[in-house]
Design a protein around this motif. Structure first.
Motif, PDB file in Angstrom:
ATOM      1  N   ARG A 161       8.741   3.469  -3.913  1.00 18.35           N
ATOM      2  CA  ARG A 161       7.150   3.175  -4.034  1.00 18.35           C
ATOM      3  C   ARG A 161       7.128   1.849  -3.092  1.00 18.35           C
ATOM      4  NH1 ARG A 161       6.416   3.525 -10.583  1.00 18.35           N
ATOM      5  NH2 ARG A 161       6.536   5.881 -10.787  1.00 18.35           N
ATOM      6  N   THR A 162       6.724   2.415  -1.749  1.00 20.59           N
ATOM      7  CA  THR A 162       6.675   1.642  -0.599  1.00 20.59           C
ATOM      8  C   THR A 162       5.322   0.742  -0.386  1.00 20.59           C
ATOM      9  OG1 THR A 162       7.995   2.993   0.468  1.00 20.59           O
ATOM     10  CG2 THR A 162       7.045   1.469   1.827  1.00 20.59           C
ATOM     11  N   GLY A 163       5.225  -0.538  -0.156  1.00 24.47           N
ATOM     12  CA  GLY A 163       4.100  -1.375   0.077  1.00 24.47           C
ATOM     13  C   GLY A 163       3.942  -1.371   1.494  1.00 24.47           C
ATOM     14  N   ILE A 164       3.122  -2.328   1.941  1.00 23.35           N
ATOM     15  CA  ILE A 164       2.819  -2.403   3.353  1.00 23.35           C
ATOM     16  C   ILE A 164       4.014  -2.895   4.129  1.00 23.35           C
ATOM     17  CG2 ILE A 164       1.314  -3.689   5.239  1.00 23.35           C
ATOM     18  CD1 ILE A 164      -0.702  -4.169   2.730  1.00 23.35           C
ATOM     19  N   VAL A 165       4.326  -1.977   5.137  1.00 18.26           N
ATOM     20  CA  VAL A 165       5.764  -2.300   5.905  1.00 18.26           C
ATOM     21  C   VAL A 165       5.230  -3.036   7.294  1.00 18.26           C
ATOM     22  CG1 VAL A 165       7.395  -1.175   7.361  1.00 18.26           C
ATOM     23  CG2 VAL A 165       6.679  -0.343   5.109  1.00 18.26           C
ATOM     24  N   LEU A 166       5.963  -4.209   7.452  1.00 18.12           N
ATOM     25  CA  LEU A 166       5.542  -5.191   8.389  1.00 18.12           C
ATOM     26  C   LEU A 166       6.583  -4.829   9.488  1.00 18.12           C
ATOM     27  CD1 LEU A 166       4.513  -8.394   6.343  1.00 18.12           C
ATOM     28  CD2 LEU A 166       3.060  -6.715   7.344  1.00 18.12           C
ATOM     29  N   ALA A 167       5.976  -4.737  10.865  1.00 17.29           N
ATOM     30  CA  ALA A 167       6.910  -4.378  11.864  1.00 17.29           C
ATOM     31  C   ALA A 167       6.076  -4.888  13.043  1.00 17.29           C
ATOM     32  CB  ALA A 167       7.216  -2.933  12.125  1.00 17.29           C
ATOM     33  N   ALA A 168       6.889  -5.210  14.335  1.00 16.27           N
ATOM     34  CA  ALA A 168       6.185  -5.535  15.424  1.00 16.27           C
ATOM     35  C   ALA A 168       5.570  -4.635  16.316  1.00 16.27           C
ATOM     36  CB  ALA A 168       7.225  -6.391  16.355  1.00 16.27           C
ATOM     37  N   ASN A 169       5.952  -3.249  16.192  1.00 14.71           N
ATOM     38  CA  ASN A 169       5.461  -2.462  17.166  1.00 14.71           C
ATOM     39  C   ASN A 169       4.742  -1.158  16.343  1.00 14.71           C
ATOM     40  OD1 ASN A 169       6.311  -3.801  19.408  1.00 14.71           O
ATOM     41  ND2 ASN A 169       8.078  -3.305  18.955  1.00 14.71           N
ATOM     42  N   GLY A 170       4.444  -1.477  15.175  1.00  9.34           N
ATOM     43  CA  GLY A 170       4.110  -0.091  14.440  1.00  9.34           C
ATOM     44  C   GLY A 170       3.419  -0.637  13.050  1.00  9.34           C
ATOM     45  N   GLY A 171       2.940   0.361  12.168  1.00 12.21           N
ATOM     46  CA  GLY A 171       2.566   0.105  10.901  1.00 12.21           C
ATOM     47  C   GLY A 171       1.191  -0.480  10.745  1.00 12.21           C
ATOM     48  N   ALA A 172       1.039  -1.337   9.787  1.00  9.08           N
ATOM     49  CA  ALA A 172      -0.265  -1.984   9.505  1.00  9.08           C
ATOM     50  C   ALA A 172      -0.533  -3.111  10.404  1.00  9.08           C
ATOM     51  CB  ALA A 172      -0.287  -2.623   7.985  1.00  9.08           C
ATOM     52  N   ILE A 198       6.553  -5.529   2.835  1.00 15.50           N
ATOM     53  CA  ILE A 198       7.852  -5.678   3.036  1.00 15.50           C
ATOM     54  C   ILE A 198       8.209  -5.681   4.520  1.00 15.50           C
ATOM     55  CG2 ILE A 198       8.120  -2.938   2.799  1.00 15.50           C
ATOM     56  CD1 ILE A 198      10.898  -3.714   1.487  1.00 15.50           C
ATOM     57  N   HIS A 199       9.099  -6.394   4.996  1.00 16.17           N
ATOM     58  CA  HIS A 199       9.618  -6.603   6.373  1.00 16.17           C
ATOM     59  C   HIS A 199      10.214  -5.026   6.454  1.00 16.17           C
ATOM     60  CE1 HIS A 199      11.666  -7.750   9.806  1.00 16.17           C
ATOM     61  NE2 HIS A 199      10.746  -8.764   9.992  1.00 16.17           N
ATOM     62  N   LEU A 200      10.197  -4.663   8.037  1.00 22.17           N
ATOM     63  CA  LEU A 200      10.780  -3.258   8.197  1.00 22.17           C
ATOM     64  C   LEU A 200      12.294  -3.509   7.862  1.00 22.17           C
ATOM     65  CD1 LEU A 200      10.862  -0.464   9.287  1.00 22.17           C
ATOM     66  CD2 LEU A 200      10.860  -1.388  11.736  1.00 22.17           C
TER      67      LEU A 200
END
Length: 297
Positions: A161-172, A198-200
């Motif tokens: 059950r994944t939340g908002i994934v934080l990444a430098a080059n993709g996602g939200a 959540i951090h990638l």
């Protein structure tokens, strides 16, 4: 381990494959063998048709495939694509695992915190049962039920059950940053809705954790332990990139621009990863400010 992955060319899929190589043997299901080769070279095998896969060969299956939920306005056709891209493949995988004479020991399958539907500000964990009946819940509930069919004495099933994934080059963040860099960022509506993120790196680490911790099964909240309000998220992101963020987007404008999909922005959930923490998983980035600072934005 010999691992079979769907959605391996996506944001999370790429990151977990790079973590698992060369320790594990990996096969990716993809209709674009050229892209798989360009991303991973000859280190990863590619299979273009699920029908050709002998599931008995694999120790683990990781199912991350699915049409992005927030890329387009939710027309009737787009809703169908979102659902079927998750449901059909998950059902086919479950059937293969059920029918295998040597099934994989673990099936880790995607889901989302949208399972809970919109919630108030109370903190909720995997035991929460008061779901709000809306599209995001309907997607995830059937998605999870189809995956759970693979569960047996020989195969445990974990539901991410994944939340908002934080990444430098993709996602939200990739979608949010252009406006923020122009100084056009701001809270959404009154900003009181919670964002569970959540951090990638932690997302990848917890999938790896699930692979090796046989005591874990069923729903697992893949979120950092400290959710924040939209207003706080906006403040910290603006602080991180050194830009002002004082242009709030009224709820009426959100609904006008995004239609029903706007509910993802206007409502949220304060989700807590109780199962992971109880099992001893340690987040590298439990705090949003630290997570944003680590990313090269």
């Amino acid at each position: 381990m010999n691992v079979f992955i769907t959605g391996g060319t996506g944001l999370i899929g790429q990151a977990i494959i790079h973590r698992w190589l060369p320790e594990h043997q990996i096969t990716v299901l993809s209709r674009d063998a050229g892209r798989v080769k360009s991303l991973f070279g000859h280190d990863v095998a590619c299979c273009e048709q699920l029908e050709a896969v002998d599931i008995n060969r694999f120790d683990a299956v990781l199912n991350l495939a699915g049409e992005p939920i927030a890329n387009k306005r939710w027309s009737k056709q787009q809703k169908s694509r979102i659902c079927q891209s998750r449901w059909q493949l998950t059902e086919q995988l479950s059937i293969k695992i059920q029918q295998a004479h040597k099934p994989p020991s673990v099936f880790i399958s995607g889901s989302a915190i949208g399972y809970y539907g919109r919630q108030d500000q109370r903190c909720i964990d995997e035991n929460h049962q008061d779901f709000y009946p809306e599209f995001s819940h309907d997607i995830c509930a059937r998605w999870e039920n189809l995956a759970q069919r693979a569960a047996s004495e020989r195969t445990r099933v974990c539901l991410l059950r994944t939340g908002i994934v934080l990444a430098a080059n993709g996602g939200a963040l990739k979608k949010m940053l252009p406006a923020f860099r122009l100084g056009l960022g701001g809270r959404i509506a009154d900003g009181s809705q919670y964002m569970s993120w959540i951090h990638l790196d932690d997302m990848v680490a917890l999938i790896d954790f699930l692979l090796s911790h046989s005591e874990l099964s069923g729903p697992v909240n893949a979120t950092a332990p400290k959710a924040v309000t939209n207003a706080r998220f906006t403040e910290l992101l603006a602080e991180r990139i050194k830009r002002p963020a004082f242009l709030p987007m009224p709820a009426v404008m959100v609904r006008l621009l995004f239609g029903e999909m706007g509910d993802l922005l206007l409502y949220g959930q304060n989700v807590y990863p109780k199962k992971l923490l109880d099992a001893g998983f340690q987040f590298s980035y439990p705090d949003l400010r630290e997570a944003l600072l680590q990313l090269k934005l």
